[in-house]
Design a protein around this motif. Structure first.
Motif, short mmCIF file in Angstrom:
data_model
loop_
_atom_site.label_atom_id
_atom_site.label_comp_id
_atom_site.label_asym_id
_atom_site.label_seq_id
_atom_site.Cartn_x
_atom_site.Cartn_y
_atom_site.Cartn_z
N ARG A 133 0.94 -1.29 -0.06
CA ARG A 133 -0.03 -0.03 0.05
C ARG A 133 0.74 1.30 0.14
N ILE A 134 2.01 1.33 0.34
CA ILE A 134 2.82 2.22 0.68
C ILE A 134 3.39 2.86 -0.75
N CYS A 135 3.45 1.78 -1.70
CA CYS A 135 3.76 2.31 -3.00
C CYS A 135 2.88 2.98 -3.76
N LEU A 136 1.73 3.33 -3.20
CA LEU A 136 0.63 4.39 -3.87
C LEU A 136 1.01 5.75 -3.66
N LEU A 137 2.05 6.09 -2.94
CA LEU A 137 2.16 7.44 -2.68
C LEU A 137 2.29 8.07 -3.81
N VAL A 138 2.04 9.36 -3.68
CA VAL A 138 2.10 10.40 -4.74
C VAL A 138 3.48 10.70 -5.09
N MET B 112 -6.07 2.66 2.98
CA MET B 112 -6.17 1.62 4.04
C MET B 112 -7.60 1.48 4.33
N ALA B 113 -8.31 2.38 4.24
CA ALA B 113 -9.77 2.32 4.59
C ALA B 113 -10.34 1.36 3.44
N ALA B 114 -9.89 1.17 2.55
CA ALA B 114 -10.47 0.28 1.51
C ALA B 114 -10.91 -1.16 1.98
N ASP B 115 -10.69 -1.57 2.98
CA ASP B 115 -10.70 -2.88 3.59
C ASP B 115 -11.84 -2.62 4.74
N PRO B 116 -13.03 -2.59 4.74
CA PRO B 116 -13.79 -2.35 5.97
C PRO B 116 -14.04 -3.34 6.83
N ASP B 117 -13.41 -4.67 6.50
CA ASP B 117 -13.41 -5.74 7.58
C ASP B 117 -12.17 -5.93 8.29
N ASP B 118 -11.17 -4.95 8.12
CA ASP B 118 -9.88 -5.26 8.76
C ASP B 118 -10.14 -4.56 10.21
N LYS B 119 -9.94 -5.78 11.13
CA LYS B 119 -10.41 -5.36 12.66
C LYS B 119 -9.16 -4.59 13.19
N HIS B 120 -7.93 -4.40 12.77
CA HIS B 120 -6.81 -3.80 13.25
C HIS B 120 -7.07 -2.27 13.05
N MET B 121 -7.82 -1.81 12.06
CA MET B 121 -8.13 -0.38 12.00
C MET B 121 -9.22 -0.12 12.74
N PRO B 122 -9.07 1.35 13.24
CA PRO B 122 -10.28 1.89 14.09
C PRO B 122 -11.59 1.97 13.36
N ALA B 123 -12.65 1.85 13.70
CA ALA B 123 -13.78 1.97 13.17
C ALA B 123 -14.03 3.18 12.25
N SER B 124 -13.57 4.34 13.02
CA SER B 124 -13.66 5.62 12.19
C SER B 124 -12.77 5.85 11.13
#
Length: 106
Positions: A4-9, A42-54
């Protein structure tokens, strides 16, 4: 996570950072817009339990805060709107004892 880091501008020179790259150093180099873009990616995966809900949602509010919440004023405004809004005409007129629509049968 590394893919995912390779997507930086813009590219980041990691050669000057040595063999071990610290994530905090990478994030400190990014502009606020780039960090927001990375968080959105990173928010593209809504099922990732390691990311905060917000963070798991793509919605970001760009409005400025309007101030403190005044509950009484809010309730009065809602009541005023409700009283001033005209009632909608019923498609089927009310008749006492007559059922309208489908009846529930368990």
């Amino acid at each position: 996570m590394g893919s995912r880091i390779c997507l930086l501008v813009r590219p980041i020179d990691t050669a000057a950072m040595g063999d071990e790259v610290d994530l905090e150093d990478l994030l400190s180099v990014l502009s606020p817009e780039e960090v927001a873009a990375l968080v959105d990616e990173m928010a593209a995966d809504p099922d990732d339990k390691h990311m905060p809900a917000s963070v798991r949602t793509a919605y970001r509010c760009e409005k400025e805060p309007t101030g403190e919440l005044n509950r009484d004023s809010l309730i009065n405004c809602i009541n005023e709107i409700a009283l001033n809004t005209p009632d909608k005409e019923e498609k089927v007129k009310y008749e006492p004892g007559v059922k309208r629509g489908k009846t529930f049968t368990p």
